[in-house]
Design an enzyme around this catalytic site. Structure first.
Site, PDB file in Angstrom:
ATOM      1  N   HIS A  56       0.832  -1.221   0.000  1.00  0.00           N
ATOM      2  CA  HIS A  56       0.000   0.000   0.000  1.00  0.00           C
ATOM      3  C   HIS A  56       0.861   1.263   0.000  1.00  0.00           C
ATOM      4  O   HIS A  56       0.506   2.267   0.621  1.00  0.00           O
ATOM      5  CB  HIS A  56      -0.945   0.021   1.211  1.00  0.00           C
ATOM      6  CG  HIS A  56      -1.966  -1.073   1.212  1.00  0.00           C
ATOM      7  ND1 HIS A  56      -3.249  -0.903   0.758  1.00  0.00           N
ATOM      8  CD2 HIS A  56      -1.881  -2.372   1.586  1.00  0.00           C
ATOM      9  CE1 HIS A  56      -3.921  -2.039   0.887  1.00  0.00           C
ATOM     10  NE2 HIS A  56      -3.107  -2.958   1.373  1.00  0.00           N
ATOM     11  N   ASN A 134     -10.530  -2.905   2.568  1.00  0.00           N
ATOM     12  CA  ASN A 134     -10.306  -2.795   1.118  1.00  0.00           C
ATOM     13  C   ASN A 134     -11.627  -2.561   0.386  1.00  0.00           C
ATOM     14  O   ASN A 134     -12.679  -2.453   1.006  1.00  0.00           O
ATOM     15  CB  ASN A 134      -9.519  -4.012   0.584  1.00  0.00           C
ATOM     16  CG  ASN A 134     -10.350  -5.286   0.523  1.00  0.00           C
ATOM     17  OD1 ASN A 134     -11.583  -5.245   0.480  1.00  0.00           O
ATOM     18  ND2 ASN A 134      -9.695  -6.421   0.513  1.00  0.00           N
ATOM     19  N   TYR A 345       1.003  -4.314  11.772  1.00  0.00           N
ATOM     20  CA  TYR A 345       0.928  -2.885  11.442  1.00  0.00           C
ATOM     21  C   TYR A 345       1.802  -2.031  12.360  1.00  0.00           C
ATOM     22  O   TYR A 345       2.662  -1.284  11.903  1.00  0.00           O
ATOM     23  CB  TYR A 345      -0.534  -2.398  11.464  1.00  0.00           C
ATOM     24  CG  TYR A 345      -1.311  -2.922  10.285  1.00  0.00           C
ATOM     25  CD1 TYR A 345      -1.785  -4.226  10.279  1.00  0.00           C
ATOM     26  CD2 TYR A 345      -1.533  -2.161   9.161  1.00  0.00           C
ATOM     27  CE1 TYR A 345      -2.476  -4.744   9.193  1.00  0.00           C
ATOM     28  CE2 TYR A 345      -2.215  -2.665   8.068  1.00  0.00           C
ATOM     29  CZ  TYR A 345      -2.686  -3.959   8.083  1.00  0.00           C
ATOM     30  OH  TYR A 345      -3.346  -4.469   7.005  1.00  0.00           O
TER      31      TYR A 345
END
Ligand code: HEM
Length: 507
Positions: A56, A134, A345
């Site tokens: 991303h 998404n 993350y």
């Protein structure tokens, strides 16, 4: 032109009188090394880049607000969740939203066939909530341990750097049948959105809602664009890509600057918090959608994006989302992808942005009842010493303390305390059912979309080795016999007999 321009300075605040000539001994040099202005300018330039996101990397951030309805159908939403941002009709919460592609680098094309990231940071009074989803509603894999391999298969060849090599992509796919649903979507027209404004968003993973009594429901989130859903075919995309790479960032920014503020409705699907053996899929499997006729959508709010980022680096490159960032009333499910993501993350962000990434303005909680106050100390680029680190007594950086240090919050609502028992194993979910939903999707999309999907698969698989083609045709045949045989025909190969016999019989 009135001269209201500001004076150029160094970062130390020294006015810069000459920004054209290096300090040197005489006009022809040599240059001197005590030249602070030159050294600061050049050494900062040398450090302009931080690592781009490992996935991303190409994205754009905008700001706006979320407004709640306070209800689920006719019921007050409090019946299902105590999350404060949802409770009152009309209550607004500031948001930052980052849209992105997945596989390409920071400067790659946005008109590419790829899922799109749809990440929303809600700055709630109870701290931040990130919904990192998404535009397609499902994912390629259902176990986080496969993610690095999956992403490597999507990224350029590590030797030639050739991008999205079908032989790599479908080598992995053809040995990961759980990916058929997502590939059916990505290779259909929905695989290239016409703009960020005209795409849906989904939380994809299954979360939980917790009410005041500690009771839980499983929940899936859906963002539906008021602008409608629009996509591009391969030809549409190729035309744009020949001219401009950042087409979707520009389109979104231009619309917002022109006062055309995009808006999405937030809906949820709810399911009782159980295993649901009656379903032919597992509710914790992110390769599956929950059928909307059985689990209807409930409208719980809307989101409006009305402000562009002013500093692209500070707001887009340094913004940090994570699936672990939840507020009271929202909880994790045991979805194994969700658990793996939650580690990944913040781990990458401590490396990519730095250990104090949460002190940056775009990541800091805003409007919180309890301003951030921790006993975590120091580290690179520590900034907000007063706001972030001190209790009433700045000497006390430990808890418990009897000397005016930070204290624990009062207990909130009844906690959710699921009981878990079982053997520690390495096993996939029992109900994998990898073919039913992609088969159904193939049959229910419009005829031109089916043609487009089949054409895209043939174009890609034609570049693959015969064993990969065969395996893919085998899977597609099990999704739907016609689907498999059309692709086989396009490739000039025959459908393996075993798969033909198994067509429609899901595992
Ligand atoms: C185990 C599976 C997954 C892992 C390990 C993973 C890991 C990552 C990592 C490391 C990043 C970069 C974060 C950063 O540098 O700030 C990222 C970004 C992102 N991922 Fe995942 N991911 C996974 C699955 C998914 C799924 C299923 C979705 C969609 C539902 C998703 C959506 C996103 C989005 C939207 C971003 C970009 C966030 C932004 O705009 O900054 N990921 N992921």
């Amino acid at each position: 032109m009135s001269d209201e321009r500001r004076t150029l300075t160094t970062r130390q605040g020294h006015p810069v009188a000459d920004n054209q000539n290096t300090r040197s001994i005489g006009a022809r040099g040599p240059a001197t090394m005590e030249n602070y202005h030159f050294l600061e300018k050049m050494s900062h330039f040398d450090r302009e880049r931080i690592p781009e996101r490992v996935v991303h990397a190409r994205g754009t951030t905008t700001h706006g607000f979320f407004e709640a309805t306070g209800k689920v159908g006719d019921d007050p939403i409090a019946k299902f969740t105590r999350a404060k941002l949802f409770q009152e009709d009309g209550k607004r919460t500031e948001v930052a939203v980052r849209f992105s592609t997945v596989a390409g680098g920071r400067d790659s094309s946005e008109a590419i066939r790829d899922p799109r990231g749809f990440a929303v940071k809600f700055y709630t009074e109870d701290g931040n909530w990130d919904l990192v989803g998404n535009n397609l509603g499902v994912f390629f894999i259902r176990d986080a341990i496969k993610f690095p391999d999956f992403i490597h298969s999507q990224k350029p060849d590590p030797v030639t750097f050739e991008r999205q090599v079908p032989n790599r992509v479908f080598d992995f796919a053809s040995q990961s049948p759980e990916s058929m649903h997502m590939f059916t979507l990505v290779l259909s027209p929905r695989g290239v959105p016409a703009s960020y404004r005209t795409m849906q968003g989904f939380g994809v993973n299954t979360y939980k809602w917790v009410n005041e009594a500690g009771e839980t429901m499983l929940v899936k989130y859906h963002w539906l664009p008021k602008q409608g859903v629009q996509s591009w075919t391969e030809e549409d995309a190729a035309k744009v890509q020949g001219e401009v790479l950042g087409v979707h960032t520009k389109e979104l920014r231009d619309a917002i600057d022109a006062g055309d503020h995009p808006e999405w409705d937030l809906h949820v699907q709810l399911m009782s918090d159980e295993d649901h053996p009656e379903l032919d899929f597992d509710p914790l499997d992110d390769t599956k959608v929950w059928p909307e006729n059985e689990f209807p959508l409930h409208h719980i709010g809307r989101m409006v994006l009305d402000r562009n980022a002013t500093n692209f680096f500070a707001e887009n490159e340094q913004i940090a989302f994570g699936t672990g960032v939840l507020v009271d009333g929202l909880d994790f499910s045991d979805d194994k992808m969700l658990v793996g993501r939650t580690f990944s993350y913040s781990d990458t962000q401590r490396y990519r942005v730095g250990p104090n990434y949460l002190q940056l303005p775009v990541n800091q909680p805003k409007g919180v009842t309890n301003p951030v106050a921790t006993n975590q100390r120091d580290g690179q680029m520590t900034y907000n010493v007063d706001g972030n680190q001190s209790g009433a007594n700045p000497h006390i950086n430990y808890e418990p303390s009897s000397r005016n240090g930070l204290v624990e919050a009062p207990a909130g609502g009844v906690p959710h305390t699921p009981y878990v028992a079982g053997h520690v194993v390495r096993q996939k979910l029992a109900r994998t059912n990898d073919y039913a939903q992609p088969g159904e999707r193939y049959r229910t999309i419009e005829a031109w979309e089916r043609d487009d999907l089949v054409g895209n698969l043939i174009a890609n698989l034609a570049q693959c080795n015969p064993d990969i083609q065969e395996r893919m045709v085998g899977h597609l045949t099990q999704c739907d016999a016609e689907f498999g045989s059309r692709v086989a025909q396009g490739l000039g190969i025959s459908v393996p007999e075993r798969e033909m016999a198994m067509a429609g019989n899901d595992d």
